[in-house]
Design an enzyme around this catalytic site. Structure first.
Site, PDB file in Angstrom:
ATOM      1  N   GLU A  82       0.848  -1.193   0.000  1.00  0.00           N
ATOM      2  CA  GLU A  82       0.000   0.000   0.000  1.00  0.00           C
ATOM      3  C   GLU A  82       0.887   1.247   0.000  1.00  0.00           C
ATOM      4  OE1 GLU A  82      -3.788   1.670   2.668  1.00  0.00           O
ATOM      5  OE2 GLU A  82      -2.299   0.362   3.594  1.00  0.00           O
ATOM      6  N   LYS A  99      -9.964   0.683  -1.886  1.00  0.00           N
ATOM      7  CA  LYS A  99      -9.972   0.285  -0.480  1.00  0.00           C
ATOM      8  C   LYS A  99     -11.301   0.653   0.172  1.00  0.00           C
ATOM      9  CE  LYS A  99      -7.243   0.879   3.776  1.00  0.00           C
ATOM     10  NZ  LYS A  99      -6.084   1.580   4.394  1.00  0.00           N
ATOM     11  N   CYS A 106      -4.854  -3.724   3.482  1.00  0.00           N
ATOM     12  CA  CYS A 106      -4.487  -3.346   4.850  1.00  0.00           C
ATOM     13  C   CYS A 106      -5.615  -3.471   5.877  1.00  0.00           C
ATOM     14  CB  CYS A 106      -3.907  -1.930   4.837  1.00  0.00           C
ATOM     15  SG  CYS A 106      -2.915  -1.516   6.297  1.00  0.00           S
TER      16      CYS A 106
END
Length: 272
Positions: free
Chosen positions: A45, A118, A159
């Site tokens: 990321e 995301k 993440c």
């Protein structure tokens, strides 16, 4: 036609606020990983820019399918003949001050396969003097994304998504073989939860997890955990880095999933 294995390389970086430096470092590591057999490489990321201050990324926002970082990813994938999972970069949304954190996937000819925005925003206080509010300057996505590559099914996540098992249940229902999780997991939370979460997502969904992470002290004074890992569907650690920059390659034996499902068909026992 299904494929029984794929060699995946995880790239681990300590990205800075200087985009050119980050891209040069990433390209070097990708080339090294490919030279040792990687057919797909996963960048962490924020690989291209670790913001030195909130809002710096607004100077580097790109529009979908147009921009220097996307052109770089496309070129690197094509020149190295490798599928490239491009961590996340800032991509223009409907809100000028809140771009998407988008993960692009390119095939080995440099053609765009898909992208994922995301979904879960990191709005937490890790400790009293370490507070994050990702939603202040990032717009959350709302779609899960899978893709097939050489007969293997992949699911995309980033993440903080790792803390939300319902996302991965959607992928399990679609028979995903490999979960990809480019990350910038903090040192503090990584020490207690990183490996635990990766193994949980693999075991509960009977799939592989490939997670590349940021590492070290960044020039915004924040620390990330490193320890990029490949996890098998039985929860075993197939390969891992420490806190150094670098890469790790591992060949995933996709047929292992069917072997486990036949003798341990937990995926058929759900009642809720």
């Amino acid at each position: 036609m299904s494929k029984s294995s794929i060699n995946i390389g995880l790239i681990q970086m300590s990205s800075s606020s200087v985009v050119e430096d980050n891209l040069n470092k990433a390209e070097m590591l990708i080339k090294q990983s490919v030279s040792e057999g990687a057919e797909m490489v996963v960048l962490p990321e924020t690989f291209a820019l670790m913001e030195k201050y909130n809002g710096q990324k607004l100077d580097f926002v790109e529009t979908h399918r147009q921009g220097p970082i996307q052109s770089w990813m496309q070129r690197v994938a094509r020149e190295n003949e490798v599928a490239l999972v491009g961590g996340t970069i800032a991509i223009q949304s409907s809100n000028a001050k809140r771009p998407f954190a988008r993960c692009y996937v390119w095939d080995s000819q440099g053609e765009l396969i898909t992208h994922y925005d995301k979904i879960h925003m990191f709005d937490v206080a890790v400790k009293e003097d370490e507070v994050y509010s990702e939603s202040d300057n990032t717009l959350a996505g709302d779609e899960t994304k899978t893709f097939d590559y050489h007969g293997i099914k992949f699911g995309l996540s980033v993440c903080y998504d790792l803390r939300f098992p319902e996302l991965y249940r959607k992928y399990q229902a679609q028979s995903v073989d490999v979960i990809l999780a480019p990350s910038a997991f903090t040192k503090k939370t990584g020490e207690v939860h990183w490996q635990l979460l990766l193994q949980a997502r693999a075991v509960e969904n009977l799939c592989f997890v490939a997670a590349s992470n940021q590492t070290g002290l960044h020039d915004n004074k924040r620390k990330t955990y490193g320890h990029s890992m490949l996890i098998g569907p039985w929860g075993d650690v197939l390969g891992a880095l420490g806190d150094e920059e670098g890469y790790i390659n591992h060949t995933l034996d996709i047929e292992q999933i069917d072997t486990i499902k036949k003798r341990f068909p937990v995926h058929t026992h759900r009642r809720l």
